[in-house]
Design a protein around this motif. Structure first.
Motif, PDB file in Angstrom:
ATOM      1  N   VAL A   1      -7.425   6.906  25.533  1.00  0.00           N
ATOM      2  CA  VAL A   1      -7.161   8.489  24.703  1.00  0.00           C
ATOM      3  C   VAL A   1      -9.112   8.088  24.190  1.00  0.00           C
ATOM      4  O   VAL A   1      -9.103   6.815  23.731  1.00  0.00           O
ATOM      5  CB  VAL A   1      -6.439   8.953  23.203  1.00  0.00           C
ATOM      6  CG1 VAL A   1      -7.072  10.364  22.977  1.00  0.00           C
ATOM      7  CG2 VAL A   1      -4.973   8.909  23.780  1.00  0.00           C
TER       8      VAL A   1
ATOM      9  N   LEU B   1       0.725  14.521  27.154  1.00  0.00           N
ATOM     10  CA  LEU B   1      -1.040  15.412  28.250  1.00  0.00           C
ATOM     11  C   LEU B   1      -0.197  16.594  28.017  1.00  0.00           C
ATOM     12  O   LEU B   1       0.900  17.539  27.998  1.00  0.00           O
ATOM     13  CB  LEU B   1      -0.980  14.787  29.423  1.00  0.00           C
ATOM     14  CG  LEU B   1      -1.382  13.136  29.860  1.00  0.00           C
ATOM     15  CD1 LEU B   1      -1.398  12.735  31.458  1.00  0.00           C
ATOM     16  CD2 LEU B   1      -2.600  13.061  28.624  1.00  0.00           C
ATOM     17  N   ARG B   2      -1.171  17.766  28.861  1.00  0.00           N
ATOM     18  CA  ARG B   2      -0.862  19.012  29.017  1.00  0.00           C
ATOM     19  C   ARG B   2       0.720  19.288  30.063  1.00  0.00           C
ATOM     20  O   ARG B   2       0.812  20.191  29.756  1.00  0.00           O
ATOM     21  CB  ARG B   2      -1.935  19.739  29.916  1.00  0.00           C
ATOM     22  CG  ARG B   2      -2.325  21.394  29.254  1.00  0.00           C
ATOM     23  CD  ARG B   2      -2.329  21.471  28.198  1.00  0.00           C
ATOM     24  NE  ARG B   2      -3.638  21.476  27.978  1.00  0.00           N
ATOM     25  CZ  ARG B   2      -4.539  21.785  26.854  1.00  0.00           C
ATOM     26  NH1 ARG B   2      -4.054  22.001  25.975  1.00  0.00           N
ATOM     27  NH2 ARG B   2      -5.890  21.490  26.449  1.00  0.00           N
TER      28      ARG B   2
ATOM     29  N   PHE C   1      -8.599  18.130  25.302  1.00  0.00           N
ATOM     30  CA  PHE C   1      -7.811  18.750  23.991  1.00  0.00           C
ATOM     31  C   PHE C   1      -9.170  19.473  22.394  1.00  0.00           C
ATOM     32  O   PHE C   1     -10.282  18.178  22.962  1.00  0.00           O
ATOM     33  CB  PHE C   1      -6.633  18.059  23.379  1.00  0.00           C
ATOM     34  CG  PHE C   1      -5.751  18.305  24.447  1.00  0.00           C
ATOM     35  CD1 PHE C   1      -4.286  18.876  24.556  1.00  0.00           C
ATOM     36  CD2 PHE C   1      -5.514  17.303  26.174  1.00  0.00           C
ATOM     37  CE1 PHE C   1      -3.945  18.819  24.793  1.00  0.00           C
ATOM     38  CE2 PHE C   1      -4.462  17.301  26.118  1.00  0.00           C
ATOM     39  CZ  PHE C   1      -3.335  17.853  26.041  1.00  0.00           C
TER      40      PHE C   1
ATOM     41  N   ASP D   1      -6.869   8.918  29.811  1.00  0.00           N
ATOM     42  CA  ASP D   1      -5.792   9.682  30.538  1.00  0.00           C
ATOM     43  C   ASP D   1      -6.217  11.173  29.782  1.00  0.00           C
ATOM     44  O   ASP D   1      -5.592  12.806  30.099  1.00  0.00           O
ATOM     45  CB  ASP D   1      -4.916   9.889  30.265  1.00  0.00           C
ATOM     46  CG  ASP D   1      -4.156   8.190  31.331  1.00  0.00           C
ATOM     47  OD1 ASP D   1      -4.122   8.308  32.203  1.00  0.00           O
ATOM     48  OD2 ASP D   1      -3.249   7.608  30.331  1.00  0.00           O
ATOM     49  N   MET D   2      -6.237  11.216  28.719  1.00  0.00           N
ATOM     50  CA  MET D   2      -6.294  12.524  27.188  1.00  0.00           C
ATOM     51  C   MET D   2      -8.181  12.236  26.608  1.00  0.00           C
ATOM     52  O   MET D   2      -8.582  11.043  26.342  1.00  0.00           O
ATOM     53  CB  MET D   2      -5.704  12.382  26.324  1.00  0.00           C
ATOM     54  CG  MET D   2      -5.544  13.168  24.881  1.00  0.00           C
ATOM     55  SD  MET D   2      -4.617  12.862  23.963  1.00  0.00           S
ATOM     56  CE  MET D   2      -3.201  14.444  24.676  1.00  0.00           C
TER      57      MET D   2
ATOM     58  N   PRO E   1      -0.167   9.993  27.054  1.00  0.00           N
ATOM     59  CA  PRO E   1      -1.685   8.959  27.198  1.00  0.00           C
ATOM     60  C   PRO E   1      -1.623   7.496  27.274  1.00  0.00           C
ATOM     61  O   PRO E   1      -0.729   7.284  25.964  1.00  0.00           O
ATOM     62  CB  PRO E   1      -2.653   9.185  26.837  1.00  0.00           C
ATOM     63  CG  PRO E   1      -2.069   9.671  25.348  1.00  0.00           C
ATOM     64  CD  PRO E   1      -0.040  10.847  25.471  1.00  0.00           C
TER      65      PRO E   1
ATOM     66  N   ASN F   1      -6.064  17.676  30.723  1.00  0.00           N
ATOM     67  CA  ASN F   1      -6.334  17.043  29.166  1.00  0.00           C
ATOM     68  C   ASN F   1      -7.149  16.879  28.499  1.00  0.00           C
ATOM     69  O   ASN F   1      -6.981  16.021  27.989  1.00  0.00           O
ATOM     70  CB  ASN F   1      -5.525  15.931  30.274  1.00  0.00           C
ATOM     71  CG  ASN F   1      -4.480  16.781  30.796  1.00  0.00           C
ATOM     72  OD1 ASN F   1      -3.485  16.437  30.568  1.00  0.00           O
ATOM     73  ND2 ASN F   1      -3.853  15.395  31.766  1.00  0.00           N
TER      74      ASN F   1
END
Ligand SMILES: Cc1cc2nc3c(=O)[nH]c(=O)nc-3n(C[C@H](O)[C@H](O)[C@H](O)COP(=O)(O)OP(=O)(O)OC[C@H]3O[C@@H](n4cnc5c(N)ncnc54)[C@H](O)[C@@H]3O)c2cc1C
Ligand code: FES
Lengths: 170, 667
Positions: free
Chosen positions: B386, B376-377, B355, B494-495, B383, B353
């Motif tokens: 971030v 997310l991926r 990017f 999360d990201m 998310p 996750n």
């Protein structure tokens, strides 16, 4: 010219596109370097005839610096390679004259490489200081006698021709 | 020669020269040197008063040559040549001694600087007496222009020139024009949708009667010079006949070959083997990628050929080579993105996750692989938090020392877009400084601040998935020093988005070499002058625009493109250009016909007349390097303005104080 601290005189042949601009930039950036190099602008290092170098040494210069673009970056494609080839042969001739090889140097300095050029002048100044003055007259003329010198200047011509023939093959 | 009347002018340049060089001494000394009729020193030779002084002396004192000892000839040679001309003296009866850049600015030693200045003046005087009047060479300008690169820079320049009524060849390497701007979603700071402002211009390029668009093409070779370049272009085989294709897209729909799109979708989405990078691609014709095409790999399929209503698919197509004649060239090749994998501690490629910025651009783009969903991926989970890390690869001694100039702003844009799409998601921006110096940029920053983005000042040490504290499980933890409170912080998110910087094109050196120009240490093309000539290069007739010159955002890119276009238009409208007549000439009476020079010329400008057994220089093709001049064993070639006599005399002059008199016999 006795035990006085000796300041060498260098004639610098600078190509218009890279090294002359590097020298300009050295000034603009206020880089300090030895005031020993007296510049001559040529369009490309390929314009530097071996005779120019000999002439400068004979007229009283202690060293000659040829500065051009990096191989592959010559404004005229590969004039600097031609110059390099001539220079290699010229060195052989200088040896025959009894002149130390370090008195003629070639350096690649791109337009942005002001420091490279300034360092080359400083470095060469130190080298020449260590070698001492050239004194063409004593080294070349009196060393062999005038008659010999005349013969050797014929050698200059022949070696120059040889250099050109190598180039001509390409 | 002794009847030559030389005027010598020594410039103070305010104190720039006078502080280090005793200019009065140089002038007084010069007055007593051979050939010199008058020598003066003056505060500012380049001022109109300085120039008038020269003009007046030429007329009243009957000067036949002029030497100005001042700054670099690259600065003011033309200025004083103009003054000579106005006073009726040929512009080549002039020589400049550069006692500023090459002397006063490089030392503090007044005595040797003054001595060196004298030498340079004496060299110039000895040289100038051998100068010959020369006429400038008129070179006709071919009105066609080549533009390399179809990003926003190339598009803008092409339209400007085409609208002025001149023909443009636009060469783009990818199947479609558009460049990076076509990949981004909204543009800072106004949040215009990039596609909405870009696609109309792309369509204009595609339809313009004055533009020949050569997409999916590469440059092979460039010859010639300003006004008259010959360019060889390789048009790569598309395997689609452009004359027949209507761009309906049936082939794409039916193609069973699918592959990861590493270019336009930066690996975030898939494309077919026959594809257009994006729906609004210009030109509209698809391309078959032989690597992923089932027919090319396994010899069976041809589904596209079967469905094509106009029989435009052609598996036998070959690369085509085109020869273009153009007068000017604009390079608009843009930039590459910094590879985030270079910094392993940020986890890109290892932690799912994490990017890159371009991946995020594609993700938020409504036409992108997730239809604009921020997920997310796994492709579904939005998310809840971030972290955006600024300056990845920029402003960092280990990677690029320079600032990429767009990352701060697009990072703020990302924060805003996340708030807009996912109002409950927390956004953390990790920055070193916020660089928001463009028009309306600072205001945009404040807007994002008010939206509730958290700003943490400090460089991020690492991104990890190793949980150490409660609440960190299953999260990516960003470890950074918060320099405002002077504490280490661990923020679980999360990201993570890495705001990767920009870098020069991987092949910029090779491209530069094709055009005989240079790149700086970072690989960006070197402009003629960073302030006054940002779109000119050292190669006449070759211009640069946009991010290939250095990192820049769209507004500056467009401004540069317009500037390059106007430079080209101005050259074309002059019709002919006056070139310096520094060319070689062979004296047929001296030429022995040895042909040594023939192969030395890099421009093939020397022909051999077998009937008369002499070589001849074709003046229009000669560039004046002097390689043949130095090589001629019969001394039959003269290099105008750089003759052996001129250089030899200059050597004697600059060594005036150290010359030994050598017995005549040895000379
Ligand atoms: C993530 C991200 C977000 C951004 N967001 C914004 C924003 O919101 N607002 C803003 O103002 N700016 C933004 N920018 C900056 C913007 O992308 C650039 O300013 C702009 O794309 C520069 O345009 P260009 O035409 O100079 O280069 P490019 O867009 O790179 O185009 C160059 C073109 O030349 C082609 N090419 C390259 N080499 C060759 C070759 N040898 N032969 C033929 N063709 C060649 C390429 O294929 C490409 O099509 C962003 C940048 C990034 C990285
Ligand atoms: S132009 Fe610099 S070496 Fe040829």
């Amino acid at each position: 010219m006795t035990s006085e601290p000796y300041t060498p005189v260098i004639v610098g042949f600078l190509c218009n596109w890279c090294s002359y601009r590097a020298a300009d930039l050295a000034g603009t950036a206020r880089l300090t370097y030895a005031p020993t190099m007296r510049p001559i602008r040529v369009m490309c290092t390929a314009r530097v005839e071996p005779q120019f170098v000999i002439k400068a040494l004979r007229e009283g210069a202690d060293g000659v610096l040829i500065a051009g673009c990096h191989p592959g970056e010559c404004h005229y494609v590969e004039g600097n390679i031609k110059a390099l080839r001539r220079y290699t042969l010229l060195k052989q001739m200088l040896r025959q004259f009894g002149i130390e090889e370090e008195r003629v140097q070639i350096v690649w300095a791109a337009a942005s490489e002001s420091k490279v050029l300034a360092d080359a002048v400083d470095q060469m100044t130190l080298t020449l200081q260590a070698l001492g003055p050239l004194r063409w007259r004593q080294t070349v003329l009196n060393g062999h006698g005038a008659e010999q010198a005349v013969r050797e200047s014929a050698d200059v011509r022949r070696a120059a021709l040889a250099a050109q023939e190598v180039e001509g093959e390409r | 020669m002794s009847e030559e009347r030389v005027g010598v002018y020594v410039c103070h340049c305010g104190t720039n020269i006078a502080k280090t060089v005793d200019v009065q001494d140089v002038a007084t000394w010069a007055a007593g040197q051979p050939h010199v009729t008058v020598a003066r020193d003056y505060k500012f030779m380049c001022s109109s008063l300085g120039q008038e002084m020269v003009e007046q002396d030429i007329q009243e004192q009957g000067l036949t040559r002029v030497v100005v000892a001042a700054c670099s000839p690259h600065m003011h040679e033309k200025t004083f040549q103009g003054a000579c001309e106005r006073a009726g003296l040929n512009r080549f009866m002039f020589e400049m001694a550069n006692i500023r850049e090459l002397n006063s600015w490089t030392t503090k030693d007044r005595e040797s600087a003054t001595q060196k200045a004298k030498s340079m003046v004496r060299g110039a005087v000895e040289r100038v007496v051998h100068h010959r009047p020369l006429d400038m060479l008129p070179v006709p300008i071919n009105p066609n222009t080549l533009i390399v690169g179809g990003g926003i820079a190339g598009i803008t320049a092409a339209l400007d020139i085409a609208n002025a009524g001149y023909h443009v060849y636009l060469v783009e390497r990818e199947p479609s024009i558009g460049g990076h701007m076509a990949q981004v979603d909204k543009t800072f700071p106004t949040l215009d949708c990039a596609a909405c402002i870009l696609t109309p211009r792309m369509v204009d390029v595609g339809q313009h009667p004055n533009i020949t668009l050569l997409s999916y093409s590469e440059l092979e070779q460039v010859d010639g010079h300003v006004g008259n370049f010959t360019v060889r272009v390789r048009k790569k085989a598309r395997f689609v006949n452009e004359a027949l294709c209507t761009g309906c897209g049936d082939c794409i729909e039916k193609c069973p070959g699918k592959t990861l799109d590493e270019v336009f979708e930066v690996g975030l989405g898939y494309r077919k083997a026959v594809y257009k990078p994006f729906p609004q691609a210009v030109p509209k014709y698809p391309v078959i990628d032989t690597e992923s095409c089932i027919f090319f790999q396994r010899g069976k399929c041809k589904a596209c050929e079967l469905v094509c209503p106009t029989h435009a698919i052609d598996f036998t197509q070959k690369d085509e080579y085109l020869q273009l004649q153009v007068g000017n060239i604009i390079l608009a090749t843009g930039y590459d993105l910094f590879d985030a994998r270079t910094i392993p501690q940020y986890g890109y490629g290892r932690l799912a996750n994490v990017f890159t910025s371009m991946e995020f651009e594609r993700m938020v783009n409504a036409a992108g692989p997730t239809d604009g969903q921020i997920v997310l991926r796994d492709g579904v989970t939005p998310p809840k938090s971030v972290g955006i890390i600024h300056c990845v690869g920029s402003r960092d001694k280990h990677y690029h020392e320079y600032c990429s100039r767009v990352c701060c702003m697009y990072s703020l844009k990302f924060a805003h877009l996340i708030h807009e799409r996912l109002p409950d998601t927390e956004v953390y921006n990790f920055y070193i400084d916020i660089r928001a110096s463009g028009k309306r940029y600072e205001e945009f920053y404040h807007r994002v601040l008010e939206e509730g983005t958290h700003f943490i000042r400090g460089r991020v040490a690492e991104v990890t998935d190793a949980a150490r504290m409660p609440g960190e499980e299953g999260k990516l933890i960003i470890q950074a020093e918060d320099t405002l409170i002077g504490k280490q912080r661990r923020i679980p998110v999360d990201m993570v988005i890495l705001s990767t910087g920009v870098q020069s094109r991987h092949d910029s050196h090779e491209v530069a070499q094709l055009f005989g120009m240079g790149c700086d240490f970072n690989g960006y093309f070197i402009e003629r002058h960073p302030k006054l000539d940002p779109v000119l290069t050292m190669s006449d007739g070759v211009f640069i625009a946009g991010a290939c010159q250095g990192p820049m955002a769209i507004p500056e890119t467009v401004a540069q493109a317009g500037s390059a276009a106007s430079q080209v238009i101005s050259l074309i409208s002059q019709g002919t250009l006056m070139m310096e007549p520094i060319r070689a000439r062979i004296n047929p009476d001296k030429c022995s016909g040895c042909r040594i020079c023939n192969n030395l010329c890099p421009y093939h400008a020397i022909t051999f007349h077998a009937d008369r057994k002499v070589s001849e220089v074709i003046t229009a093709m000669c560039q004046g390097c002097g390689a043949c001049v130095s090589a001629c064993p019969s001394s039959a070639i003269t290099g105008a303005h750089f003759t052996a006599q001129q250089v030899m005399s200059q050597i004697e002059g600059i060594l005036w104080d150290v010359r030994e008199t050598i017995p005549l016999m040895a000379r």
